[in-house]
Write an enzyme that holds these catalytic residues in place. Structure first.
Site, PDB file in Angstrom:
ATOM      1  N   CYS A   1     -18.584  -7.229  -0.085  1.00 28.61           N
ATOM      2  CA  CYS A   1     -18.837  -7.334   1.367  1.00 28.61           C
ATOM      3  C   CYS A   1     -20.318  -7.502   1.680  1.00 28.61           C
ATOM      4  CB  CYS A   1     -18.294  -6.106   2.081  1.00 28.61           C
ATOM      5  SG  CYS A   1     -16.540  -5.838   1.790  1.00 28.61           S
TER       6      CYS A   1
ATOM      7  N   HIS B   1     -21.377  -5.350   9.131  1.00 31.07           N
ATOM      8  CA  HIS B   1     -20.155  -5.745   8.423  1.00 31.07           C
ATOM      9  C   HIS B   1     -18.949  -5.218   9.197  1.00 31.07           C
ATOM     10  CE1 HIS B   1     -17.140  -6.250   5.460  1.00 31.07           C
ATOM     11  NE2 HIS B   1     -17.139  -5.011   5.024  1.00 31.07           N
TER      12      HIS B   1
ATOM     13  N   ASN C   1     -11.319  -7.456   8.162  1.00 33.22           N
ATOM     14  CA  ASN C   1     -12.443  -7.377   7.225  1.00 33.22           C
ATOM     15  C   ASN C   1     -12.427  -8.628   6.338  1.00 33.22           C
ATOM     16  OD1 ASN C   1     -14.209  -6.817   5.131  1.00 33.22           O
ATOM     17  ND2 ASN C   1     -13.491  -4.720   4.831  1.00 33.22           N
TER      18      ASN C   1
HETATM   19  N1  ACO Z   1      -0.192   2.648   8.093  1.00 25.39           N
HETATM   20  C1  ACO Z   1       0.256   3.865   8.342  1.00 25.39           C
HETATM   21  N2  ACO Z   1      -0.158   4.957   7.679  1.00 25.39           N
HETATM   22  C2  ACO Z   1      -1.084   4.768   6.717  1.00 25.39           C
HETATM   23  C3  ACO Z   1      -1.608   3.496   6.411  1.00 25.39           C
HETATM   24  C4  ACO Z   1      -1.108   2.409   7.150  1.00 25.39           C
HETATM   25  N3  ACO Z   1      -1.543   1.150   6.933  1.00 25.39           N
HETATM   26  N4  ACO Z   1      -2.518   3.630   5.416  1.00 25.39           N
HETATM   27  C5  ACO Z   1      -2.580   4.940   5.119  1.00 25.39           C
HETATM   28  N5  ACO Z   1      -1.711   5.636   5.903  1.00 25.39           N
HETATM   29  C6  ACO Z   1      -1.445   7.065   5.907  1.00 25.39           C
HETATM   30  C7  ACO Z   1      -1.838   7.740   4.619  1.00 25.39           C
HETATM   31  O1  ACO Z   1      -0.808   7.634   3.665  1.00 25.39           O
HETATM   32  C8  ACO Z   1      -2.052   9.162   5.069  1.00 25.39           C
HETATM   33  O2  ACO Z   1      -0.797   9.794   5.181  1.00 25.39           O
HETATM   34  P1  ACO Z   1      -0.612  11.335   4.786  1.00 25.39           P
HETATM   35  O3  ACO Z   1      -1.524  12.078   5.701  1.00 25.39           O
HETATM   36  O4  ACO Z   1       0.834  11.561   5.018  1.00 25.39           O
HETATM   37  O5  ACO Z   1      -1.056  11.421   3.351  1.00 25.39           O
HETATM   38  C9  ACO Z   1      -2.621   9.020   6.484  1.00 25.39           C
HETATM   39  O6  ACO Z   1      -2.287   7.671   6.887  1.00 25.39           O
HETATM   40  C10 ACO Z   1      -4.111   9.211   6.550  1.00 25.39           C
HETATM   41  O7  ACO Z   1      -4.709   8.461   5.488  1.00 25.39           O
HETATM   42  P2  ACO Z   1      -6.251   8.429   5.310  1.00 25.39           P
HETATM   43  O8  ACO Z   1      -6.564   7.578   4.126  1.00 25.39           O
HETATM   44  O9  ACO Z   1      -6.806   9.808   5.321  1.00 25.39           O
HETATM   45  O10 ACO Z   1      -6.684   7.692   6.679  1.00 25.39           O
HETATM   46  P3  ACO Z   1      -8.101   7.360   7.201  1.00 25.39           P
HETATM   47  O11 ACO Z   1      -8.262   7.912   8.556  1.00 25.39           O
HETATM   48  O12 ACO Z   1      -9.176   7.672   6.191  1.00 25.39           O
HETATM   49  O13 ACO Z   1      -8.030   5.767   7.349  1.00 25.39           O
HETATM   50  C11 ACO Z   1      -8.774   3.817   6.136  1.00 25.39           C
HETATM   51  C12 ACO Z   1      -7.782   4.977   6.197  1.00 25.39           C
HETATM   52  C13 ACO Z   1      -8.548   2.947   7.358  1.00 25.39           C
HETATM   53  C14 ACO Z   1      -8.502   3.041   4.860  1.00 25.39           C
HETATM   54  C15 ACO Z   1     -10.217   4.383   6.157  1.00 25.39           C
HETATM   55  O14 ACO Z   1     -10.358   5.389   5.187  1.00 25.39           O
HETATM   56  C16 ACO Z   1     -11.222   3.316   5.903  1.00 25.39           C
HETATM   57  O15 ACO Z   1     -11.415   2.416   6.696  1.00 25.39           O
HETATM   58  N6  ACO Z   1     -11.957   3.416   4.790  1.00 25.39           N
HETATM   59  C17 ACO Z   1     -12.930   2.396   4.442  1.00 25.39           C
HETATM   60  C18 ACO Z   1     -12.215   1.424   3.592  1.00 25.39           C
HETATM   61  C19 ACO Z   1     -12.652   0.011   3.744  1.00 25.39           C
HETATM   62  O16 ACO Z   1     -13.130  -0.439   4.765  1.00 25.39           O
HETATM   63  N7  ACO Z   1     -12.433  -0.726   2.659  1.00 25.39           N
HETATM   64  C20 ACO Z   1     -12.685  -2.122   2.679  1.00 25.39           C
HETATM   65  C21 ACO Z   1     -13.653  -2.558   1.658  1.00 25.39           C
HETATM   66  S1  ACO Z   1     -15.139  -1.627   1.692  1.00 25.39           S
HETATM   67  C22 ACO Z   1     -15.820  -2.031   3.156  1.00 25.39           C
HETATM   68  O17 ACO Z   1     -15.645  -3.112   3.636  1.00 25.39           O
HETATM   69  C23 ACO Z   1     -16.660  -1.012   3.822  1.00 25.39           C
END
Ligand code: ACO
Length: 331
Positions: A112, A252, A282
């Site tokens: 990214c 980003h 993204n």
């Molecule tokens: N739909 C529904 N529920 C979901 C989904 C989905 N797509 N994905 C995860 N969940 C559930 C999980 O299983 C979890 O359930 P549980 O509590 O029963 O275990 C719950 O939602 C919470 O999951 P978390 O991972 O704690 O959710 P969070 O609030 O952290 O959001 C996310 C997840 C959106 C991935 C966030 O952590 C994030 O944006 N991280 C950065 C990742 C990123 O951007 N990666 C891309 C490349 S790197 C970059 O570009 C920066």
């Protein structure tokens, strides 16, 4: 050292719009969850025949046209991508062929943060007098590297490309950059196969490993906030500027919550932070140049403005560019 400036930018998005509701037909997710946790409403997925190089070429052609620069004037093409057309040759080679570009052509890989790296490397080539006109492109077709059984990753990404034409300038257009990588966390976010460690393969059950795997989304989230905010702060200090001097921050576009947290750390008012992820998702290396192009074409960037870009992704690689905007409004 000669200074480098951005003469113009351009972008290209595939036509096919994929909404959160569309994805909820494939995995156990919902429009509400995705909007609430990421801010994304829809993303574009490449259609048949569209690849990283075709989208890159469209974006680059738009940037060259807006800059009034002929393809034959380009002496270096830098393509940032993690979803290139094929392992060999470079995606830059295909873009060069498609547009009739001349000079050197190379891919850079910093996920990214790829466009941030590419811009700094391109400006340095102009700086030392090895190039006059550098095309820097970020392009991704990540839809072909998504596991549509993994709801934690497949809802985040989209396809697209953005490009910038760098030329020598009397005033520094690229005021400065910060480039960082912490390889100790290289496996936190990865495409595990498709390289020399493990060539791409599909097992008897049809499972493939050349898809994006994210071990810990929360950890990536936290590191993205700290990394982008720290790089931006250090870059402003190094340049003798403060966040008050920045007209627009173009971060980003990974997640609306990450962007808000970075802006809060920098004490940046929300109205000076550009966000277009709602309809794009993204797009990794393409995210910053697409956002720059959208901001420019919407009249939010004018000559003399100071623009701060920052990105974070797999590597873990991150960085920031501080740019004095020089491109006149597109006609
Ligand atoms: N739909 C529904 N529920 C979901 C989904 C989905 N797509 N994905 C995860 N969940 C559930 C999980 O299983 C979890 O359930 P549980 O509590 O029963 O275990 C719950 O939602 C919470 O999951 P978390 O991972 O704690 O959710 P969070 O609030 O952290 O959001 C996310 C997840 C959106 C991935 C966030 O952590 C994030 O944006 N991280 C950065 C990742 C990123 O951007 N990666 C891309 C490349 S790197 C970059 O570009 C920066």
């Amino acid at each position: 050292m000669t200074s480098a400036r951005i003469a113009a930018v351009g972008s290209a998005l595939p036509e096919r719009l994929v909404t959160n509701d569309d994805l909820s037909q494939l995995v156990d997710t919902s429009d509400e969850w995705i909007r609430d946790r990421t801010g994304i409403r829809a993303r574009r997925f490449a259609g048949e025949g569209e690849t990283a190089s075709t989208l890159a070429s469209e974006a680059a052609a738009r940037s060259l046209e807006a800059a009034g620069v002929a393809p034959s004037a380009v002496d270096l093409t830098i393509v940032a991508t993690i979803s290139g057309d094929q392992p060999m040759p470079s995606t830059a080679a295909f873009v060069q062929d498609r547009l009739g570009l001349t000079g050197g052509a190379v891919d850079v890989q910093a996920a990214c943060a790829g466009f941030i790296y590419g811009t700094d490397l391109g400006a340095a080539q102009i700086g030392v007098g090895r190039a006059e006109t550098v095309l820097v492109i970020g392009t991704e077709v990540l839809s072909r590297f998504l596991d549509f059984t993994d709801r934690t990753t497949c809802v985040l990404f989209g396809d697209g490309a953005g490009a910038a034409v760098l030329v020598p300038g009397e005033e520094p257009g690229l005021i400065g950059s910060i480039l960082e990588n912490d390889g100790r966390h290289a496996r936190l976010l990865e495409i595990p196969s498709g390289g020399s460690r493990k060539p791409a393969n599909v097992d008897e059950e049809g499972n493939r490993e050349n898809v994006i795997r994210m071990k810990d989304g929360r950890e990536v989230f936290k590191r993205a906030v700290v990394g982008m905010a720290e790089a931006a702060t250090r870059l402003l200090e190094k340049s003798g500027l403060s966040s008050d001097d920045v007209t627009l921050m173009v971060p980003h576009q990974a997640n609306g919550r990450i962007i808000r947290a970075v802006a809060d750390r920098l004490r940046f008012p929300r109205e000076r932070v550009f966000v277009d992820l709602e309809e794009v998702g993204n797009t990794s290396a393409a995210s910053v140049p697409i956002a720059l192009d959208h901001a420019w074409r919407r009249g939010l960037l004018k000559p003399g403005d100071v623009v701060l870009t920052a990105a974070f992704g797999a590597g873990l690689a991150w960085g920031a560019n501080l740019i004095r905007w020089t491109a006149e409004a597109p006609s």
